[in-house]
Motif scaffolding. Structure first.
Motif, PDB file in Angstrom:
ATOM      1  N   ALA A   1       0.831  -1.207   0.000  1.00  0.00           N
ATOM      2  CA  ALA A   1       0.000   0.000   0.000  1.00  0.00           C
ATOM      3  C   ALA A   1       0.866   1.257   0.000  1.00  0.00           C
ATOM      4  O   ALA A   1       0.591   2.211  -0.736  1.00  0.00           O
ATOM      5  CB  ALA A   1      -0.932  -0.001   1.219  1.00  0.00           C
ATOM      6  N   ILE A   2       1.912   1.244   0.809  1.00  0.00           N
ATOM      7  CA  ILE A   2       2.829   2.390   0.832  1.00  0.00           C
ATOM      8  C   ILE A   2       3.511   2.528  -0.529  1.00  0.00           C
ATOM      9  O   ILE A   2       3.638   3.629  -1.071  1.00  0.00           O
ATOM     10  CB  ILE A   2       3.869   2.241   1.955  1.00  0.00           C
TER      11      ILE A   2
ATOM     12  N   ALA B   1       2.026   4.446  -3.475  1.00  0.00           N
ATOM     13  CA  ALA B   1       2.114   5.912  -3.425  1.00  0.00           C
ATOM     14  C   ALA B   1       3.556   6.399  -3.410  1.00  0.00           C
ATOM     15  O   ALA B   1       3.904   7.352  -4.106  1.00  0.00           O
ATOM     16  CB  ALA B   1       1.382   6.434  -2.186  1.00  0.00           C
ATOM     17  N   GLU B   2       4.379   5.755  -2.616  1.00  0.00           N
ATOM     18  CA  GLU B   2       5.774   6.178  -2.413  1.00  0.00           C
ATOM     19  C   GLU B   2       6.679   4.953  -2.301  1.00  0.00           C
ATOM     20  O   GLU B   2       6.888   4.442  -1.193  1.00  0.00           O
ATOM     21  CB  GLU B   2       5.891   7.009  -1.128  1.00  0.00           C
TER      22      GLU B   2
ATOM     23  N   PRO C   1       1.754   1.794   8.394  1.00  0.00           N
ATOM     24  CA  PRO C   1       1.152   1.774   7.054  1.00  0.00           C
ATOM     25  C   PRO C   1      -0.320   2.189   6.994  1.00  0.00           C
ATOM     26  O   PRO C   1      -0.894   2.279   5.902  1.00  0.00           O
ATOM     27  CB  PRO C   1       1.308   0.315   6.626  1.00  0.00           C
TER      28      PRO C   1
ATOM     29  N   TYR D   1      -2.022   4.960   7.200  1.00  0.00           N
ATOM     30  CA  TYR D   1      -2.340   6.117   6.356  1.00  0.00           C
ATOM     31  C   TYR D   1      -2.512   5.690   4.899  1.00  0.00           C
ATOM     32  O   TYR D   1      -3.474   6.087   4.234  1.00  0.00           O
ATOM     33  CB  TYR D   1      -1.233   7.172   6.496  1.00  0.00           C
ATOM     34  N   TRP D   2      -1.599   4.871   4.416  1.00  0.00           N
ATOM     35  CA  TRP D   2      -1.640   4.425   3.019  1.00  0.00           C
ATOM     36  C   TRP D   2      -2.670   3.321   2.824  1.00  0.00           C
ATOM     37  O   TRP D   2      -3.305   3.246   1.780  1.00  0.00           O
ATOM     38  CB  TRP D   2      -0.254   3.961   2.579  1.00  0.00           C
TER      39      TRP D   2
ATOM     40  N   SER E   1      -6.373   4.273   1.945  1.00  0.00           N
ATOM     41  CA  SER E   1      -6.728   4.625   0.567  1.00  0.00           C
ATOM     42  C   SER E   1      -6.720   3.400  -0.352  1.00  0.00           C
ATOM     43  O   SER E   1      -7.022   3.526  -1.531  1.00  0.00           O
ATOM     44  CB  SER E   1      -5.788   5.704   0.026  1.00  0.00           C
ATOM     45  N   GLN E   2      -6.381   2.246   0.191  1.00  0.00           N
ATOM     46  CA  GLN E   2      -6.341   0.996  -0.570  1.00  0.00           C
ATOM     47  C   GLN E   2      -7.167  -0.052   0.184  1.00  0.00           C
ATOM     48  O   GLN E   2      -6.634  -0.893   0.900  1.00  0.00           O
ATOM     49  CB  GLN E   2      -4.893   0.504  -0.728  1.00  0.00           C
TER      50      GLN E   2
END
Length: 144
Positions: free
Chosen positions: A24-25, A28-29, A100, A102-103, A106-107
């Motif tokens: 998931a992280i 995004a990054e 994790p 935060y990420w 969104s997933q």
């Protein structure tokens, strides 16, 4: 399934949760995902050093196998677990879970996978591994 198999399987599930968090992280990054994996490895090492080195089953008798063998490479420690040691372990494990989120929010599929894997792994440890463990000093062990 025997206790050692459940111990290994539960840690495999928890590792899968960390990998889902890293995925998931990474969406995004990607660099942050690598940092998370490195931090998680460092925190697991901290748990092994703070907790597993006091366990009388460290080494060949560990029901999780790998942590016990890694703990056997470190100097053995004895005695009851202190409040500081328990706090270090709790904070380390909470950080592995929290970083994790935060990420993951969104997933949604990875969020669900993360918590199913983490929850199942934790459940198996508490219900199947802990009752068969011989670590009489463990704070998770029910008092006899």
């Amino acid at each position: 399934m025997n206790t050692v198999a459940v111990g290994v399987f539960s840690l495999t599930l928890l590792t899968g949760a960390v990998m889902a968090g890293a995925a998931a992280i990474g969406l995004a990054e990607p660099l942050y995902a690598l940092v998370y994996l490195a931090v998680a490895a460092l925190l697991v090492g901290t748990v092994i050093a703070a907790f597993c080195t006091k366990c009388p089953l460290r080494g060949e008798k560990c029901l999780h196998v790998l942590p016990g063998r890694l703990a056997a490479l470190l100097p053995a420690r004895r005695g009851e677990y202190t409040a500081v040691e328990v706090a270090v372990v709790v904070v380390a494990l909470l950080l592995i879970l929290a970083i994790p989120q935060y990420w993951l929010l969104s997933q949604v599929p990875l969020f669900a996978l993360f918590w199913v894997l983490a929850g199942t792994g934790t459940f198996l440890i508490l219900r199947r591994v802990c009752p068969g463990c011989g670590n009489r000093c463990c704070p998770l062990r029910l008092k006899e």
